[in-house]
Structure formats: C-alpha cells, structure tokens
Design an enzyme around this catalytic site. Sequence first.
Site, PDB file in Angstrom:
ATOM      1  N   GLU A   1       4.981  62.569  86.816  1.00  0.00           N
ATOM      2  CA  GLU A   1       5.430  61.632  85.581  1.00  0.00           C
ATOM      3  C   GLU A   1       6.713  61.902  85.123  1.00  0.00           C
ATOM      4  O   GLU A   1       7.216  63.135  84.880  1.00  0.00           O
ATOM      5  CB  GLU A   1       4.373  61.757  84.438  1.00  0.00           C
ATOM      6  CG  GLU A   1       2.875  61.926  84.848  1.00  0.00           C
ATOM      7  CD  GLU A   1       2.209  61.142  83.994  1.00  0.00           C
ATOM      8  OE1 GLU A   1       2.580  60.167  83.389  1.00  0.00           O
ATOM      9  OE2 GLU A   1       1.144  61.767  83.599  1.00  0.00           O
TER      10      GLU A   1
ATOM     11  N   ARG B   1       3.085  65.439  75.220  1.00  0.00           N
ATOM     12  CA  ARG B   1       1.943  65.357  75.712  1.00  0.00           C
ATOM     13  C   ARG B   1       1.706  65.263  77.201  1.00  0.00           C
ATOM     14  O   ARG B   1       0.496  65.122  77.874  1.00  0.00           O
ATOM     15  CB  ARG B   1       0.918  64.329  75.124  1.00  0.00           C
ATOM     16  CG  ARG B   1       1.563  63.207  75.294  1.00  0.00           C
ATOM     17  CD  ARG B   1       0.898  62.003  74.258  1.00  0.00           C
ATOM     18  NE  ARG B   1       1.352  60.715  74.650  1.00  0.00           N
ATOM     19  CZ  ARG B   1       0.541  59.837  74.909  1.00  0.00           C
ATOM     20  NH1 ARG B   1      -0.922  60.062  74.688  1.00  0.00           N
ATOM     21  NH2 ARG B   1       0.858  58.462  75.166  1.00  0.00           N
TER      22      ARG B   1
ATOM     23  N   SER C   1     -10.386  59.966  79.363  1.00  0.00           N
ATOM     24  CA  SER C   1     -10.807  58.513  79.787  1.00  0.00           C
ATOM     25  C   SER C   1     -11.734  58.528  80.774  1.00  0.00           C
ATOM     26  O   SER C   1     -11.940  59.509  81.464  1.00  0.00           O
ATOM     27  CB  SER C   1      -9.369  57.339  80.129  1.00  0.00           C
ATOM     28  OG  SER C   1      -8.893  58.000  81.390  1.00  0.00           O
TER      29      SER C   1
HETATM   30  P1  ATP Z   1      -1.437  58.858  79.277  1.00  0.00           P
HETATM   31  O1  ATP Z   1      -1.852  57.498  78.893  1.00  0.00           O
HETATM   32  O2  ATP Z   1      -1.581  59.833  77.887  1.00  0.00           O
HETATM   33  O3  ATP Z   1      -0.491  59.245  79.997  1.00  0.00           O
HETATM   34  P2  ATP Z   1      -3.383  58.680  81.463  1.00  0.00           P
HETATM   35  O4  ATP Z   1      -3.981  57.364  80.981  1.00  0.00           O
HETATM   36  O5  ATP Z   1      -2.499  58.768  82.261  1.00  0.00           O
HETATM   37  O6  ATP Z   1      -2.772  59.617  79.803  1.00  0.00           O
HETATM   38  P3  ATP Z   1      -5.775  59.638  82.513  1.00  0.00           P
HETATM   39  O7  ATP Z   1      -5.504  59.332  84.082  1.00  0.00           O
HETATM   40  O8  ATP Z   1      -6.762  58.729  82.031  1.00  0.00           O
HETATM   41  O9  ATP Z   1      -4.553  59.784  81.763  1.00  0.00           O
HETATM   42  O10 ATP Z   1      -6.361  61.133  82.597  1.00  0.00           O
HETATM   43  C1  ATP Z   1      -7.084  61.551  81.770  1.00  0.00           C
HETATM   44  C2  ATP Z   1      -6.867  62.715  80.641  1.00  0.00           C
HETATM   45  O11 ATP Z   1      -5.975  63.582  81.610  1.00  0.00           O
HETATM   46  C3  ATP Z   1      -6.106  62.185  79.634  1.00  0.00           C
HETATM   47  O12 ATP Z   1      -6.659  61.592  78.686  1.00  0.00           O
HETATM   48  C4  ATP Z   1      -5.373  63.427  79.239  1.00  0.00           C
HETATM   49  O13 ATP Z   1      -6.231  64.262  78.551  1.00  0.00           O
HETATM   50  C5  ATP Z   1      -5.050  63.914  80.664  1.00  0.00           C
HETATM   51  N1  ATP Z   1      -3.639  63.993  81.203  1.00  0.00           N
HETATM   52  C6  ATP Z   1      -3.255  62.800  81.817  1.00  0.00           C
HETATM   53  N2  ATP Z   1      -2.074  62.758  82.171  1.00  0.00           N
HETATM   54  C7  ATP Z   1      -1.604  64.078  81.887  1.00  0.00           C
HETATM   55  C8  ATP Z   1      -0.249  64.794  81.687  1.00  0.00           C
HETATM   56  N3  ATP Z   1       0.830  64.225  82.395  1.00  0.00           N
HETATM   57  N4  ATP Z   1      -0.332  65.956  80.963  1.00  0.00           N
HETATM   58  C9  ATP Z   1      -1.264  66.462  80.398  1.00  0.00           C
HETATM   59  N5  ATP Z   1      -2.577  65.891  80.198  1.00  0.00           N
HETATM   60  C10 ATP Z   1      -2.792  64.738  81.116  1.00  0.00           C
END
Ligand code: ATP
Length: 435
Positions: A215, A221, A361
């Site tokens: 990312e 976060r 999620s």
């Molecule tokens: P966001 O929209 O905040 O980038 P995401 O929708 O990409 O999150 P998911 O793919 O649903 O995240 O991942 C499930 C969980 O994993 C998230 O709710 C978060 O707690 C954690 N997470 C995801 N990406 C990251 C990241 N780059 N760094 C830290 N925690 C993460």
Amino acid sequence: MSAVYRDSGSIAADDGEVTIRGWVQEIRNLGGISFVIIRDRFGTVQVTLPKKKIDPAVFEGLTSVSRESVVYVTGNVKESNQTDLGLELIPSSFKVISPAAVPLPIGVIDKVNAEMDTRLNNRFMDLRKPEIRAVFELKSILFDLIEEAMRELDFTWVNTPKISGSGAEGGSTLFEVDYFGKPAYLAQSPQLHKQMLMSTGLDRVFELGPAFRAEHSNTNRHVTEFQSFDGEMAWIDSQDDIMATLEKIMDYIFRGMARRGGYFLGLLDKKIRIPKRPYPVLTYSECLRMVRERGLDLKDGEDLGTEGEKIIGDIMAEKDRELYWITEYPEDAKPFYIMEKEGTPFSFSFDLDYKGQEISSGGQREHRYDVLTERMRKKDLDPEDFEHYLDAFKYGMPPHGGWGIGVDRLLTKMLDLPNVREGILFPRDVSRLSP
Ligand code: ATP
C-alpha cells in the site's frame, strides 16, 4: 560475586546478599553519597553508595559507569523509606558486563520525546522505556486472549502459506517476489486458503499471522506488514452467525485485557473500556446519510474513507458507543468472494469499526460455484487464474463466512495510541524497511 539473583520485582528485605542484573538508568552523585538506579524488566532498584562506608573502588567504579551499560551489582538488601520499593542495595562488588557507548542515540528517561522516525531507527533503545515496552506486553496478552477465545468456541488454529503463485483478491497491493525465477506473491490475507478449508470438515478455523500489503498510503493506520487475526466458519445460516461469534470473541478480549493488563495499562495510564453489547448495527446507507448531514459529500457507493469513518466514530461516541458494525456495503465495492444480497445492490458484508476506525471486515462468502465464477467475471478476474481455489467449491462447499482483524490496529485503538506503528515492534511501511 553472589549467584543469588534477584530482580526488582522479587527483591525482599530479608534477602541478605543478592546480585541484581540490569541497565544503569541513572547516576546521582551528591558528594558524600551517590545513587545508581538499575533498571530491569520489572522496574528499578536503587543502589545506595555512602562514600565512607563502602569500598572506594566500588564507589568510583560504579558511579563512573556510562548510562545504559549492563551491570551485575552484588550487595546487601536494606529497608529504606526513601525509595518506591522500600528497599535499597548497599553494594559490595559489581561487574560491567557490557558498557554503553556515549552519547546514547536517544534518551530512556529524558522528558523530551524524540521524533517517531528517530525512535524507530533506535527501536531497541526506545523499547527500554517501560511504557513503550508495556504496549508489547499487552500485545502478547491480546494474542493469548484471542487464542483462548477461539479454543473456547471450538475453532482450530491453522497456518496458511505466506507465499503463493497468486494473490487473494488479484489486487494491485501485492508484493511480488522472485521465486526461483518465477513470480510469486506475499499473502495479503489468508482469504482463499481459509475458504478452501471450509470444504474439508475443519469447519471453524482461525489464523494469527502476518499479512503483506504493497500500500502506498502513508497514513497512521496503514503499514505494509501487519498481524492479521482471521476466522472462517462453515454451516452458517446468515452473516448474523458470524457477527454473533465475533462479538463474543471481542467481548472476551476486552474483558481479558481489562483484567490481565492491569500493571502494564497502569504504566500507560490507560483503562480499557469494555464496549456495551449488543454492538450497534448501522447500515452503509445510514452511514452515508449521517456523514452527509455532517457536511461530507460522499457519492453513493463511495468508500466512507478515513474522514467518513471518523465522523461516524464521533457520532457513535456521542451515544457512548465505541464499537459498532457497519453492514450492507454495496456489492460492487466488495471483493468477488462476498455474497450478494439478491435483488439489491448490497452485499452480505460488514465492517467492525472501533472509535472511528475500521478494525475488521468480513461477511458471508459466496459458496455456490456458478455464482462465484460469475462474480469473478463481473470483476474482470479470470476464473482460470483461481483454479485451485475454485476446485474446493466444485465438490461440495458448505455455506460459510468469516472475518479479518488487524491486530495492530485493534491494539493501538484500545490504548488510544496515535499511530498503528506504535503497536508494531519493527514497523514496515512505504519508506521503512529497517531495522
Ligand atoms: P482500509 O480500508 O482501512 O485500508 P482494508 O479495507 O484494506 O482497510 P481489509 O482488507 O478489510 O482492510 O483487512 C481487514 C483488516 O486488516 C482491516 O480492518 C485492518 O484492521 C487490517 N488492515 C488492512 N490493511 C492494513 C494495513 N495496511 N495496515 C494495518 N492494518 C491493516
């Protein structure tokens, strides 16, 4: 030198002669008397050196050791009404086991806080601060609690590969690595494998492990490697079954942290608030209306984003609710494996948000082979690229669903730390690959 070792947590007035092992935190010379504060895992011990009463070599030697050196100090334990422990050590001998270079890269007890970058560059020293270390003691408790909750609910702990020939969602956030001359990818989540396990009879699985995301978001976060707590369960009637299970798990974790984290929470001056159950359920459409009313102009179907999540967090905080579900996301905003809510533009999916930030999620997965491949095509993915995954759906797949939780985010939000990096020993992000 005496081999009766004591630490600051177990030293007692009737110990007699003991040896304390630790780092020299501070030296105070007041002329006729000097004090050397030794720090170990559990706290500090004061070594008191009345100049006239102890060996001059010990006095000179110990009071000129550089700060943060590792020393073993042997002496007699005495009661003292001048120290927090109510005890002090009168030294008879000492050894410098590992001298610290001067100057220190960052201070350990200095009031002035170093920039985060400087702290992370010198993380080993940063971690010598008890309140920084406390975060990781609490993280360890958090992992214990997750494991306990999952065992209680009859989940099996599994491990899925972290390196694969294809990625979970076929997205652009994959790290490519050279695998004996062929491209491979670091796992961005255990999604596909944990779903495949649902066709095996393992029925309820969970995993604690790293997830990698390429990312480019430089936010407080997002990191490129985080600890993910994933669960997947079969034989569900609807996503309500998943939410009810996850709610039990979260409640167990919050209560456990409040109960077991006491000492470390004290170091951070924090109290864990246990979110009230049942956790409120908001739909995505309700959230959209709520953020628009507060002036954020989001289009239909648009991600709530950092700002939107924060507004919802503020509104929920006004109602004294910190943990809440957001359900019914538009299906086209969700990955191919999520089940559509037939006849609507929505999906059987949820986020769990905590104090204005998404921490998890999940949702019900599409278990019907034909519908799943159709959804893949709709998302411009080629089912042939997912051959092994899809095989598990061809020969009998129960209805199932699950979640993924970012453990680092959960922890830092629990402790109200301003940045997810504070909850990771050696964080990795767009601009940081070391130490
Ligand atoms: P966001 O929209 O905040 O980038 P995401 O929708 O990409 O999150 P998911 O793919 O649903 O995240 O991942 C499930 C969980 O994993 C998230 O709710 C978060 O707690 C954690 N997470 C995801 N990406 C990251 C990241 N780059 N760094 C830290 N925690 C993460």
